[in-house]
Design an enzyme around this catalytic site. Structure first.
Site, PDB file in Angstrom:
ATOM      1  N   LYS A  14       0.802  -1.225  -0.037  1.00 19.68           N
ATOM      2  CA  LYS A  14       0.144   0.107   0.038  1.00 19.68           C
ATOM      3  C   LYS A  14       0.857   1.309  -0.180  1.00 19.68           C
ATOM      4  O   LYS A  14       0.441   2.203  -0.762  1.00 19.68           O
ATOM      5  CB  LYS A  14      -0.710   0.059   1.388  1.00 19.68           C
ATOM      6  CG  LYS A  14      -1.813  -1.041   1.320  1.00 19.68           C
ATOM      7  CD  LYS A  14      -2.859  -0.635   2.411  1.00 19.68           C
ATOM      8  CE  LYS A  14      -2.274  -1.024   3.891  1.00 19.68           C
ATOM      9  NZ  LYS A  14      -1.513  -2.393   4.322  1.00 19.68           N
ATOM     10  N   ARG A  89      -9.700   1.135   8.401  1.00 20.24           N
ATOM     11  CA  ARG A  89      -9.180  -0.323   8.740  1.00 20.24           C
ATOM     12  C   ARG A  89     -10.471  -1.010   9.621  1.00 20.24           C
ATOM     13  O   ARG A  89     -10.147  -2.203  10.070  1.00 20.24           O
ATOM     14  CB  ARG A  89      -7.954  -0.235   9.771  1.00 20.24           C
ATOM     15  CG  ARG A  89      -6.740  -0.479   9.114  1.00 20.24           C
ATOM     16  CD  ARG A  89      -5.435  -0.473  10.186  1.00 20.24           C
ATOM     17  NE  ARG A  89      -4.429  -1.209   9.890  1.00 20.24           N
ATOM     18  CZ  ARG A  89      -3.167  -0.703   9.142  1.00 20.24           C
ATOM     19  NH1 ARG A  89      -3.092   0.432   9.062  1.00 20.24           N
ATOM     20  NH2 ARG A  89      -2.240  -1.548   9.152  1.00 20.24           N
ATOM     21  N   ARG A 128      11.354  -6.739   5.349  1.00 17.80           N
ATOM     22  CA  ARG A 128      11.177  -5.400   5.629  1.00 17.80           C
ATOM     23  C   ARG A 128      11.678  -4.922   6.919  1.00 17.80           C
ATOM     24  O   ARG A 128      12.540  -4.155   7.369  1.00 17.80           O
ATOM     25  CB  ARG A 128       9.847  -4.737   5.416  1.00 17.80           C
ATOM     26  CG  ARG A 128       9.650  -3.118   5.579  1.00 17.80           C
ATOM     27  CD  ARG A 128       8.253  -2.749   5.435  1.00 17.80           C
ATOM     28  NE  ARG A 128       7.092  -3.276   6.109  1.00 17.80           N
ATOM     29  CZ  ARG A 128       5.837  -3.188   5.895  1.00 17.80           C
ATOM     30  NH1 ARG A 128       5.360  -2.550   5.030  1.00 17.80           N
ATOM     31  NH2 ARG A 128       5.102  -3.711   6.924  1.00 17.80           N
ATOM     32  N   ARG A 134      11.700  -2.039  11.655  1.00 22.12           N
ATOM     33  CA  ARG A 134      10.350  -1.744  12.139  1.00 22.12           C
ATOM     34  C   ARG A 134       9.943  -2.638  13.328  1.00 22.12           C
ATOM     35  O   ARG A 134      10.009  -3.841  12.899  1.00 22.12           O
ATOM     36  CB  ARG A 134       9.511  -1.505  11.110  1.00 22.12           C
ATOM     37  CG  ARG A 134       8.354  -0.859  11.015  1.00 22.12           C
ATOM     38  CD  ARG A 134       7.374  -0.453   9.801  1.00 22.12           C
ATOM     39  NE  ARG A 134       6.326  -1.027  10.308  1.00 22.12           N
ATOM     40  CZ  ARG A 134       5.292  -0.772   9.528  1.00 22.12           C
ATOM     41  NH1 ARG A 134       5.282  -0.241   8.383  1.00 22.12           N
ATOM     42  NH2 ARG A 134       3.977  -1.397   9.863  1.00 22.12           N
ATOM     43  N   ARG A 145      -1.005  -9.099  13.557  1.00 20.92           N
ATOM     44  CA  ARG A 145      -1.688  -7.995  12.304  1.00 20.92           C
ATOM     45  C   ARG A 145      -2.451  -8.700  11.324  1.00 20.92           C
ATOM     46  O   ARG A 145      -3.354  -8.055  10.783  1.00 20.92           O
ATOM     47  CB  ARG A 145      -0.306  -7.515  11.853  1.00 20.92           C
ATOM     48  CG  ARG A 145       0.250  -6.250  12.936  1.00 20.92           C
ATOM     49  CD  ARG A 145       1.953  -5.904  12.527  1.00 20.92           C
ATOM     50  NE  ARG A 145       1.702  -5.282  11.422  1.00 20.92           N
ATOM     51  CZ  ARG A 145       2.968  -5.264  10.674  1.00 20.92           C
ATOM     52  NH1 ARG A 145       3.813  -5.657  10.732  1.00 20.92           N
ATOM     53  NH2 ARG A 145       2.862  -4.361   9.428  1.00 20.92           N
TER      54      ARG A 145
HETATM   55  P1  AMP Z   1       0.798   0.522   8.869  1.00 17.89           P
HETATM   56  O1  AMP Z   1       2.040   1.065   9.019  1.00 17.89           O
HETATM   57  O2  AMP Z   1      -0.397   0.880   8.073  1.00 17.89           O
HETATM   58  O3  AMP Z   1       0.964  -1.128   8.480  1.00 17.89           O
HETATM   59  O4  AMP Z   1       0.326   0.360  10.468  1.00 17.89           O
HETATM   60  C1  AMP Z   1       1.194   0.152  11.610  1.00 17.89           C
HETATM   61  C2  AMP Z   1       0.274   0.134  12.804  1.00 17.89           C
HETATM   62  O5  AMP Z   1      -0.282   1.229  13.057  1.00 17.89           O
HETATM   63  C3  AMP Z   1      -0.941  -1.103  12.822  1.00 17.89           C
HETATM   64  O6  AMP Z   1      -0.751  -2.316  12.670  1.00 17.89           O
HETATM   65  C4  AMP Z   1      -1.989  -0.446  13.951  1.00 17.89           C
HETATM   66  O7  AMP Z   1      -1.418  -0.755  15.115  1.00 17.89           O
HETATM   67  C5  AMP Z   1      -1.740   0.956  13.686  1.00 17.89           C
HETATM   68  N1  AMP Z   1      -2.368   1.598  12.857  1.00 17.89           N
HETATM   69  C6  AMP Z   1      -2.307   2.329  11.350  1.00 17.89           C
HETATM   70  N2  AMP Z   1      -3.301   2.692  10.768  1.00 17.89           N
HETATM   71  C7  AMP Z   1      -4.597   2.283  11.565  1.00 17.89           C
HETATM   72  C8  AMP Z   1      -5.790   2.478  11.746  1.00 17.89           C
HETATM   73  N3  AMP Z   1      -6.401   3.108  10.552  1.00 17.89           N
HETATM   74  N4  AMP Z   1      -6.522   2.508  12.739  1.00 17.89           N
HETATM   75  C9  AMP Z   1      -5.932   1.602  13.659  1.00 17.89           C
HETATM   76  N5  AMP Z   1      -4.768   1.518  14.007  1.00 17.89           N
HETATM   77  C10 AMP Z   1      -3.893   1.661  13.076  1.00 17.89           C
END
Ligand code: AMP
Length: 192
Positions: A14, A89, A128, A134, A145
């Protein structure tokens, strides 16, 4: 204005595809994950709260993320468009997004769903994590996740499919091939 959601499981590409779209289309890319990681690195109150969920692979509560996004949307109401990455989400976030955009007479035009099987997602996230460090890209957190994705996020596909906005794209090909498929779909959407 073109508002789109780049949808998919963690590791589906994404962020990469949103950045390409930002450059090609001149729209703004917003990643809630990046926003939250910035808060964590700055040790803000929001960051401390977010970290307690993110390190376990859980979703940060809806109201926290929705508030953060609302500010962003309000500040970018003159943008050519917004590519939402990692948001919504949950169904609640999807409904909240529609309301926040409606305030500015805007809506989501198209939802690009990047479809990648679990084994590939896991491999990508482990690679990654090794590169970026990360903290949530480790095997245990990745498994959580993915569970969270299938139980809380995937139902949004139905939400957008019913609105005729969902376009499924195979996310296994090269970055360039996927980007060009997405661009074609966006062009088709703009001609409608
Ligand atoms: P990402 O970088 O999009 O994979 O997000 C990493 C982490 O951030 C996720 O596993 C969630 O813990 C948190 N997170 C990111 N976006 C959201 C969202 N829209 N709602 C809730 N938690 C989020």
């Amino acid at each position: 204005m073109l508002n789109l959601v780049i949808f998919g499981a963690p590791g589906s590409g994404k962020g990469t595809q949103s950045e390409i779209l930002e450059n090609k289309l001149g729209i703004v890319h917003v990643s809630t994950g990046d926003m939250l990681r910035k808060e964590i690195s700055e040790h803000t109150q929001l960051g401390v709260l977010a970290d307690s969920y993110m390190k376990h692979g859980k979703l940060v509560p809806d109201e926290v993320v929705v508030d953060m996004l609302e500010k962003f949307i309000d500040e970018h109401d003159k943008a050519k468009g917004i590519a939402f990455d990692g948001f919504p989400r949950t169904l609640h976030q999807g409904e909240a997004l529609d309301k926040m955009l409606a305030k500015h007479n805007q809506k989501i035009g198209i939802v690009i769903s990047l479809e990648v099987e679990d084994s590939v997602l896991i491999e990508r996230m482990i690679a990654r994590g090794a590169q970026s460090g990360r903290s949530d890209d480790n095997r245990q957190t990745i498994e959580n996740r993915l569970k969270v994705y299938y139980s809380q996020t995937e139902p949004l596909k139905d939400f957008y499919e019913k609105q005729g906005k969902l376009v499924r794209i195979k996310g296994h090909n090269s970055i360039e091939e996927i980007a060009s498929t997405i661009e074609n779909e966006i062009q088709k959407h703009l001609k409608k």
